[in-house]
Design a protein around this motif. Structure first.
Motif, PDB file in Angstrom:
ATOM      1  N   SER A 173      -1.703   6.552   8.361  1.00 15.04           N
ATOM      2  CA  SER A 173      -2.286   6.145   9.642  1.00 15.04           C
ATOM      3  C   SER A 173      -3.810   6.056   9.580  1.00 15.04           C
ATOM      4  O   SER A 173      -4.447   5.586  10.534  1.00 15.04           O
ATOM      5  N   LYS A 174      -4.402   6.486   8.490  1.00 13.55           N
ATOM      6  CA  LYS A 174      -5.855   6.429   8.351  1.00 13.55           C
ATOM      7  C   LYS A 174      -6.317   4.968   8.354  1.00 13.55           C
ATOM      8  O   LYS A 174      -5.618   4.076   7.858  1.00 13.55           O
ATOM      9  N   PRO A 175      -7.512   4.714   8.863  1.00 20.78           N
ATOM     10  CA  PRO A 175      -7.968   3.316   8.981  1.00 20.78           C
ATOM     11  C   PRO A 175      -8.234   2.632   7.651  1.00 20.78           C
ATOM     12  O   PRO A 175      -8.362   1.404   7.622  1.00 20.78           O
ATOM     13  N   TYR A 176      -8.309   3.389   6.564  1.00 17.62           N
ATOM     14  CA  TYR A 176      -8.517   2.730   5.272  1.00 17.62           C
ATOM     15  C   TYR A 176      -7.222   2.164   4.708  1.00 17.62           C
ATOM     16  O   TYR A 176      -7.221   1.540   3.650  1.00 17.62           O
ATOM     17  N   PHE A 177      -6.092   2.373   5.388  1.00 19.54           N
ATOM     18  CA  PHE A 177      -4.854   1.640   5.128  1.00 19.54           C
ATOM     19  C   PHE A 177      -4.644   0.640   6.261  1.00 19.54           C
ATOM     20  O   PHE A 177      -4.943   0.935   7.417  1.00 19.54           O
ATOM     21  N   ASN A 178      -4.128  -0.531   5.941  1.00 19.01           N
ATOM     22  CA  ASN A 178      -3.895  -1.554   6.955  1.00 19.01           C
ATOM     23  C   ASN A 178      -2.538  -1.348   7.622  1.00 19.01           C
ATOM     24  O   ASN A 178      -1.505  -1.366   6.947  1.00 19.01           O
ATOM     25  N   ALA A 179      -2.540  -1.146   8.936  1.00 22.93           N
ATOM     26  CA  ALA A 179      -1.304  -0.839   9.660  1.00 22.93           C
ATOM     27  C   ALA A 179      -0.302  -1.989   9.588  1.00 22.93           C
ATOM     28  O   ALA A 179       0.913  -1.759   9.471  1.00 22.93           O
ATOM     29  N   ASP A 180      -0.774  -3.224   9.661  1.00 22.74           N
ATOM     30  CA  ASP A 180       0.145  -4.367   9.587  1.00 22.74           C
ATOM     31  C   ASP A 180       0.823  -4.437   8.223  1.00 22.74           C
ATOM     32  O   ASP A 180       1.987  -4.839   8.112  1.00 22.74           O
ATOM     33  N   SER A 181       0.104  -4.054   7.184  1.00 19.16           N
ATOM     34  CA  SER A 181       0.703  -4.088   5.843  1.00 19.16           C
ATOM     35  C   SER A 181       1.824  -3.067   5.727  1.00 19.16           C
ATOM     36  O   SER A 181       2.823  -3.306   5.041  1.00 19.16           O
ATOM     37  N   ILE A 182       1.660  -1.942   6.381  1.00 16.07           N
ATOM     38  CA  ILE A 182       2.700  -0.910   6.336  1.00 16.07           C
ATOM     39  C   ILE A 182       3.953  -1.392   7.050  1.00 16.07           C
ATOM     40  O   ILE A 182       5.072  -1.227   6.553  1.00 16.07           O
ATOM     41  N   GLU A 183       3.778  -2.030   8.204  1.00 16.17           N
ATOM     42  CA  GLU A 183       4.921  -2.606   8.903  1.00 16.17           C
ATOM     43  C   GLU A 183       5.594  -3.670   8.050  1.00 16.17           C
ATOM     44  O   GLU A 183       6.822  -3.818   8.063  1.00 16.17           O
ATOM     45  N   ALA A 184       4.796  -4.404   7.280  1.00 17.10           N
ATOM     46  CA  ALA A 184       5.323  -5.490   6.449  1.00 17.10           C
ATOM     47  C   ALA A 184       6.089  -4.995   5.242  1.00 17.10           C
ATOM     48  O   ALA A 184       6.800  -5.779   4.597  1.00 17.10           O
ATOM     49  N   ALA A 185       5.967  -3.713   4.913  1.00 18.42           N
ATOM     50  CA  ALA A 185       6.635  -3.178   3.721  1.00 18.42           C
ATOM     51  C   ALA A 185       7.580  -2.037   4.057  1.00 18.42           C
ATOM     52  O   ALA A 185       7.904  -1.221   3.197  1.00 18.42           O
ATOM     53  N   THR A 186       8.057  -1.990   5.298  1.00 20.57           N
ATOM     54  CA  THR A 186       8.942  -0.923   5.753  1.00 20.57           C
ATOM     55  C   THR A 186      10.381  -1.416   5.886  1.00 20.57           C
ATOM     56  O   THR A 186      10.627  -2.469   6.475  1.00 20.57           O
ATOM     57  N   VAL A 187      11.304  -0.652   5.338  1.00 21.84           N
ATOM     58  CA  VAL A 187      12.733  -0.943   5.460  1.00 21.84           C
ATOM     59  C   VAL A 187      13.444   0.331   5.893  1.00 21.84           C
ATOM     60  O   VAL A 187      13.412   1.345   5.184  1.00 21.84           O
ATOM     61  N   ASN A 188      14.049   0.288   7.071  1.00 20.12           N
ATOM     62  CA  ASN A 188      14.803   1.429   7.585  1.00 20.12           C
ATOM     63  C   ASN A 188      13.960   2.713   7.553  1.00 20.12           C
ATOM     64  O   ASN A 188      14.399   3.757   7.091  1.00 20.12           O
ATOM     65  N   LYS A 189      12.722   2.588   8.039  1.00 18.54           N
ATOM     66  CA  LYS A 189      11.746   3.679   8.150  1.00 18.54           C
ATOM     67  C   LYS A 189      11.174   4.147   6.820  1.00 18.54           C
ATOM     68  O   LYS A 189      10.333   5.048   6.793  1.00 18.54           O
ATOM     69  N   ALA A 190      11.611   3.571   5.732  1.00 15.99           N
ATOM     70  CA  ALA A 190      11.027   3.884   4.425  1.00 15.99           C
ATOM     71  C   ALA A 190       9.886   2.912   4.151  1.00 15.99           C
ATOM     72  O   ALA A 190      10.051   1.693   4.263  1.00 15.99           O
ATOM     73  N   ILE A 191       8.714   3.444   3.797  1.00 18.05           N
ATOM     74  CA  ILE A 191       7.534   2.620   3.531  1.00 18.05           C
ATOM     75  C   ILE A 191       7.379   2.496   2.015  1.00 18.05           C
ATOM     76  O   ILE A 191       7.145   3.486   1.327  1.00 18.05           O
ATOM     77  N   TYR A 192       7.533   1.291   1.501  1.00 18.92           N
ATOM     78  CA  TYR A 192       7.548   1.094   0.057  1.00 18.92           C
ATOM     79  C   TYR A 192       6.213   0.629  -0.524  1.00 18.92           C
ATOM     80  O   TYR A 192       6.017   0.685  -1.737  1.00 18.92           O
ATOM     81  N   ALA A 193       5.293   0.176   0.322  1.00 16.46           N
ATOM     82  CA  ALA A 193       4.008  -0.296  -0.179  1.00 16.46           C
ATOM     83  C   ALA A 193       3.022  -0.342   0.979  1.00 16.46           C
ATOM     84  O   ALA A 193       3.414  -0.307   2.154  1.00 16.46           O
ATOM     85  N   ALA A 194       1.754  -0.412   0.647  1.00 16.64           N
ATOM     86  CA  ALA A 194       0.715  -0.489   1.674  1.00 16.64           C
ATOM     87  C   ALA A 194      -0.524  -1.136   1.072  1.00 16.64           C
ATOM     88  O   ALA A 194      -0.876  -0.881  -0.085  1.00 16.64           O
ATOM     89  N   ALA A 195      -1.160  -1.974   1.852  1.00 14.52           N
ATOM     90  CA  ALA A 195      -2.444  -2.553   1.447  1.00 14.52           C
ATOM     91  C   ALA A 195      -3.558  -1.729   2.081  1.00 14.52           C
ATOM     92  O   ALA A 195      -3.394  -1.172   3.169  1.00 14.52           O
ATOM     93  N   GLY A 196      -4.671  -1.649   1.389  1.00 16.19           N
ATOM     94  CA  GLY A 196      -5.784  -0.875   1.910  1.00 16.19           C
ATOM     95  C   GLY A 196      -7.111  -1.439   1.470  1.00 16.19           C
ATOM     96  O   GLY A 196      -7.194  -2.513   0.865  1.00 16.19           O
ATOM     97  N   ALA A 197      -8.174  -0.708   1.757  1.00 12.26           N
ATOM     98  CA  ALA A 197      -9.518  -1.173   1.457  1.00 12.26           C
ATOM     99  C   ALA A 197      -9.724  -1.439  -0.026  1.00 12.26           C
ATOM    100  O   ALA A 197     -10.488  -2.322  -0.409  1.00 12.26           O
ATOM    101  N   ALA A 198      -9.042  -0.682  -0.883  1.00  9.07           N
ATOM    102  CA  ALA A 198      -9.236  -0.824  -2.322  1.00  9.07           C
ATOM    103  C   ALA A 198      -8.423  -1.961  -2.933  1.00  9.07           C
ATOM    104  O   ALA A 198      -8.691  -2.375  -4.063  1.00  9.07           O
ATOM    105  N   SER A 199      -7.438  -2.477  -2.228  1.00 13.46           N
ATOM    106  CA  SER A 199      -6.616  -3.564  -2.763  1.00 13.46           C
ATOM    107  C   SER A 199      -6.988  -4.918  -2.175  1.00 13.46           C
ATOM    108  O   SER A 199      -6.472  -5.943  -2.593  1.00 13.46           O
TER     109      SER A 199
END
Length: 480
Positions: A173-199
């Protein structure tokens, strides 16, 4: 998680399809590049720009986030990050402001945690299969992966990614991770990837390049002020495009209103998102189609752009803009590097909004955007959580600021464009459809592939009729 989506059985076919369509545009020098212009540029082009240095402010914010991450001494251990292109984190030319800042922030992470960051470049086409093979052989593969968004579905389908929720100390939930990216990589509440400031790679965003010379010569108002006051809308852009027909009639020229080349296959989706549309959202148990009748206007802008008689898309589009023969070029930001030596006084603005009442400008990331993930057999979960957080915290704000400073000194021709780049980068978004569309034909057809059919006059009503059916499919494929 129960892997119930139908294409799990087709992983090898998917791998073959990925081999035919990798994200090669961002990993090297493009093969076809407009020739350098040998003419001297105008005085306006060479104006000395004085960027405001915000580096200290951003570093203070970034360091505050770094200090909040649990500290651990890893005694000089090597931390491996594997990706199809690693210059996102480990650039070669540290003499440049942008690259030097990345190197500096990586060094800060290494010093804080007493470890060494190392990278390995992998063939993008075989990436999912190789990680899967390491799972089957029960072999260590890498601490972190940086995977193109379009491959997330393949990785999830073959069961090779760890649910990031299982990493201790990781706060997505920290702002250095992109919230939309987390939603885009979630399946059945499991988060498999996340985009952030470093990527983040600015090159993956689509923007509107404009020919400032044509604006000035034809007494057209530059749109910078409209962007700033929130009135840069699609109606405003379309009105400027319409003016090209009158310019051509009066001058005998054949100027293009809009052109696009390298973003031609994704521009329809980018327009849809910029006008407030979205393909997929998540509820408590499954993804669902997010657009509705209220997005008809967003869809209409796609039709309006591509039905303009002066629109140009295809292999000559960039050259036409480069030669000064188009008012707008709607394409990816990496093309800025192609414009450095051109004679055209160009600028950049974001894709417009649907209306002034729309809260923000929205910039859709290309499906090649990189996400962080980690292999399912990672035995250093706590260390991975620490470094994943630290890398993104260390880059937060600092790298975007360095990118803008770099472009002011080396690339763009006016300060307004630098301000626009800030807006574009801070308005980026991601969507589930681009994560799983390559493994789910039904999803692709009602999202980005379908948007391209609007260009061919497919009615938006066809999409609306399929929402209920598609939602049923999504629930069965990603939740049950």
């Amino acid at each position: 998680m129960k892997h119930s989506f139908a294409l799990v059985a087709c992983v090898f076919l998917l791998t073959l399809s990925l081999a035919l369509s990798g994200c090669t545009l961002f990993s090297g020098t493009p093969q076809e590049k407009p020739p350098k212009n040998t003419e001297s540029t105008s005085g306006e082009d060479t104006v000395v720009k004085s960027p405001i240095d915000n580096a200290l402010f951003y570093e203070a914010v970034s360091d505050a986030y770094l200090e909040s991450i649990p500290r651990e001494d890893y005694n000089g251990a090597s931390f491996l990050i594997t990706a199809p292109r690693t210059d996102v984190l480990f650039p070669d030319d540290t003499a440049l402001v942008y690259s030097a800042k990345k190197h500096e922030r990586n060094q800060r992470v290494e010093d804080l945690f007493e470890l060494s960051l190392t990278d390995a470049i992998i063939d993008e086409n075989t990436f999912p299969a190789l990680v899967r093979a390491s799972m089957q052989a029960e072999e260590y593969y890498s601490d972190l992966l940086m995977i193109p968004q379009y491959q997330i579905g393949a990785f999830v389908a073959n069961g090779s990614l760890l649910n990031l929720n299982s990493l201790p100390f990781l706060d997505l939930s920290k702002p250095y991770f992109n919230a939309d990216s987390i939603e885009a990589a979630t399946v059945n509440k499991a988060i498999y990837a996340a985009a952030g400031a470093a990527s983040f790679e600015p090159a993956t965003l689509t923007a509107v390049f404009l020919n400032r010379d044509l604006f000035t010569e034809n007494n057209l108002p530059l749109p910078y002020e409209k962007v700033k006051d929130g009135t840069w809308t699609w109606d405003a852009l379309l009105a400027l495009g319409t003016a090209v027909s009158e310019i051509n009639a009066n001058s005998g020229k054949s100027l293009a209103s809009y052109c696009t080349e390298y973003a031609a296959d994704t521009l329809a989706s980018a327009i849809f998102f910029s006008a407030g549309g979205k393909f997929v959202r998540q509820n408590d148990d499954a993804p669902y189609i997010a657009y509705s009748e209220t997005d008809r206007t967003a869809a209409s802008f796609i039709e309006a752009v591509f039905s303009d008689k002066n629109v140009l898309k295809g292999t000559s589009a960039v050259s036409r803009f480069y030669a000064g023969e188009s008012l707008f070029l709607m394409d990816r930001l990496y093309l800025m590097d192609w414009m450095i030596n051109g004679r055209v006084n160009w600028g950049i603005v974001p894709l417009p909004k649907e209306s002034k009442s729309q809260k923000d400008y929205v910039s859709l990331s290309d499906e090649c955007a990189l996400f962080f993930a980690t292999p399912r057999n990672n035995i250093h979960a706590a260390r991975t959580a620490h470094i994943l957080s630290a890398l993104n915290a260390a880059h937060y704000g600092v790298i975007n600021d360095a990118y803008i400073t770099h472009t002011l000194y080396h690339t763009v021709r006016d300060n307004d464009t630098a301000n626009m780049l800030g807006i574009i980068m801070h308005s980026r978004t991601y969507d589930f459809a681009f994560s799983f569309g390559r493994t789910d034909e039904t999803l692709a057809k009602v999202s980005y592939l379908g948007m391209n059919e609007l260009v061919g006059n497919r009615p938006f009503d066809d999409f609306l009729k399929r929402i209920t059916e598609t939602d049923t499919h999504l629930k069965k494929a990603y939740a049950e």
